[in-house]
Write an enzyme that holds these catalytic residues in place. Sequence first.
Site, PDB file in Angstrom:
ATOM      1  N   TRP A 357       0.819  -1.212   0.000  1.00  0.00           N
ATOM      2  CA  TRP A 357       0.000   0.000   0.000  1.00  0.00           C
ATOM      3  C   TRP A 357       0.853   1.262   0.000  1.00  0.00           C
ATOM      4  CZ3 TRP A 357      -0.824   3.465   4.353  1.00  0.00           C
ATOM      5  CH2 TRP A 357      -0.082   3.134   5.476  1.00  0.00           C
ATOM      6  N   ASP A 358       2.159   1.101   0.210  1.00  0.00           N
ATOM      7  CA  ASP A 358       3.086   2.237   0.181  1.00  0.00           C
ATOM      8  C   ASP A 358       2.939   3.041  -1.107  1.00  0.00           C
ATOM      9  OD1 ASP A 358       3.855   0.276   1.993  1.00  0.00           O
ATOM     10  OD2 ASP A 358       5.990   0.594   1.714  1.00  0.00           O
ATOM     11  N   GLU A 488       1.433  -1.657  13.203  1.00  0.00           N
ATOM     12  CA  GLU A 488       1.460  -3.118  13.295  1.00  0.00           C
ATOM     13  C   GLU A 488       1.892  -3.616  14.673  1.00  0.00           C
ATOM     14  OE1 GLU A 488       2.286  -3.999   8.568  1.00  0.00           O
ATOM     15  OE2 GLU A 488       3.975  -3.853   9.957  1.00  0.00           O
ATOM     16  N   LYS A 600       4.182   1.829  16.175  1.00  0.00           N
ATOM     17  CA  LYS A 600       5.238   1.617  15.185  1.00  0.00           C
ATOM     18  C   LYS A 600       5.290   2.760  14.185  1.00  0.00           C
ATOM     19  CE  LYS A 600       6.715  -1.610  11.556  1.00  0.00           C
ATOM     20  NZ  LYS A 600       6.360  -2.826  10.787  1.00  0.00           N
ATOM     21  N   GLN A 601       4.122   3.157  13.690  1.00  0.00           N
ATOM     22  CA  GLN A 601       4.059   4.242  12.712  1.00  0.00           C
ATOM     23  C   GLN A 601       2.726   4.953  12.848  1.00  0.00           C
ATOM     24  OE1 GLN A 601       3.890   1.459   9.093  1.00  0.00           O
ATOM     25  NE2 GLN A 601       2.769   3.229   8.366  1.00  0.00           N
TER      26      GLN A 601
END
Length: 772
Positions: A357-358, A488, A600-601
């Site tokens: 999906w990046d 995640e 994580k992000q």
Amino acid sequence: MKNYIKADEWNIIEEGFDPHLNKISESIFSLGNGRMGQRANFEETYSGETLLGNYVAGVYYPDKTRVGWWKNGYPEYFAKVLNAANWIGIEVKIDHELLDLAKAEVKDFKRVLNMHEGYLERSFTAVLANGKSVAVKSTRFCSIANDEVGAIRYSITPLNFDAEIGLMPFIDGDVKNQDSNYDEKFWDKVSDEIIGNEAYLQLRTKKTAFEVCTGSTIEVYQGAENLNLKFEPVYRDKFVGLSTMVTAKANTEITIIKLAANLSSENHPKESLLQETKAVIANAAAKGFDTLLQEQAAAWAHKWEESDIVIEGDVSAQQAIRFNIYQLFQTYTGKDDRLNIGPKGFTGEKYGGSTYWDTEAYCVPFYLATAPQEVSKNLLIYRHKQLGKAIENAAKLGFKDGAALYPMVTMNGEECHNEWEITFEEIHRNGAIAFAIFNYIRYTGDEDYLIQYGLEVLIGIARFWKQRVNWSNDKQQYVMLGVTGPNEYENNVNNNWYTNILATWCMKYATEAAEIVKTKANAEYDSLLKSLNFKDQEFADWADIIAKMYYPADAEQGIFLQQDGYLDKEQVLVKDLPASERPINQKWSWDRILRSCFIKQADVLQGLYFFEEDYDLETLRRNFDFYEPRTVHESSLSPCVHSILAAKLNDEARAYEFYLRTARLDLDDYNNDTEDGLHITSMAGTWMSVVEGFAGMRVRDGKLQFNPFLPGKWKSFAFTIGFRGATLKVNITEHGINIKNNNDVDLEIGIKGQIYKLAGNAEIGVSNPELV
């Protein structure tokens, strides 16, 4: 962090040879042209630690997956771009001793990636065990002017001897991926052929039956004289070489010109692949190395004219942003809508070279602004072509009636990722694909895309979301259970805010897109809905979910909750984590990570980045101030979102801090993982941090708008973007912003909330006291 790359505006420079850094440098100095790519392996023999990597776009293998337990819906394989035939190899023997930098004394080693003209240069002096000393200089590139061609000029100068030097340029197809799950080799030989100074090797992949023909032609010079040597053919298993001897004279340079080609059955009929490779080689040989290099420089000059970012006052930052732009264009050129962008591009094997999906979330904005419109459009068409597979993927998980779930990881549209918490639950990827369609149309104004491709995809995605939610009698609202968001470090959660907000937005946008198509092309609209067996009741169902969706929030703090129960976690801030325990993904058990509050992000913040116009500044600020201190940024995709939002909030210090985390991520090996390959998709986030962050560029109501600030360490920065037929040069200094329109297209431009008319071939300058 490493700090061995020399600062330079246009070059990546390594001085001195450290074998412990070699795999990192192999990634950093990688070459590519969108059709093929290679790590910066040495031409000569190297018996030290290395990751050999030559890759041909679109050619992959379904490597049998390794899992200890199986579940319904798991794919049987993990697709990966294959390490293909090594075309750069040149074996060198000096008095029968191999030139091998792992065994020789290496002096004056220097490696330079010339980003302005698109080539890699390397030089060194080697003292062999037999006492003989040679100076070597090599120059090579993968041509973007002819993306099936690679070229090498390799020069050897004996420094203290006259002797016989044995040379064997070769093509070696007896290779494997380092990440092969069962140590399997993926290629079979179709044919090999050596004629005079030309060698050809045609290979076929197991299972997928892709064929690639690699060819080369060799010339050897002593000084300026072409030696017209005769070569002894060497055949081995999946290997062809051209062996010869040259009588070397001290201080007289011997130069090998090796021109090569990689042709794939993706682009040529298999039965004519060899002949067409020969034709490409003949054409390259007729031009010669110098002309090919001139064409390469001209092609790169054109790319830089469209995309360069110029930073005044910070050489390190200048080098970094150009490196990121350079690697993005080496990875993807947009010529082929069957190709996409792997997180590592052509620089390593991690993530298999597959599509994530990046692309939609991070890369589409970069290509929209820096390349012709067809480039980003082809990224969207790639997904449209795989819609059928997305519907099959959803069906495997029990969804019906044309619901589409795009894969988390794919080469051909089929899911090939088999960690359950991602394969089944990280479904937010569907929303990123829909958002990319919206983003493309918002930027280009190309609503015809909806008619031809977009609406069909949006309906499939909306159908999935409709079936994925369920009604909660307890809440009297729709909920979404058992998902994983972009963060995640949280698996199998209920009501992930980002996923819920994406789901309803997708249904809303699909409804709006349907109305646009119905108005613009009623006949096509009716035909499409008939083919999809679409009933108007579906619009009503979507509207009901949009109106009644549950979004977790904490009213006391005025924030959106990442998911139900997030505040039940012990609320510890990243600043209170001992340095010895970071990164937590390497120091903690997975159980401990999942129970922690650490992110994580960007997760909630990712949603606020996508839909920032729907929220006031105070809402953005409250959520940013809550979640940023809990984010460990152990994904390369995270800091850029924080940087852009910090800039939006006029928090210039943190905007720049997060930018620095992305800009030199690979050049300085920030996360100690550059040896696996570069973070190509996060490089697009670095560009976003400058253009959307520092320059504050947005598209609102069909107009470009800017809200710029100048980072304190910079004297100025400037960039080029394309927008709806105009090429704009934007320059931001301490005194204000200047925008020059290099086309005859009239535009309206927003600067700090005020609209200005920018006529074709004109420029405007707006002073801004806040920038002083």
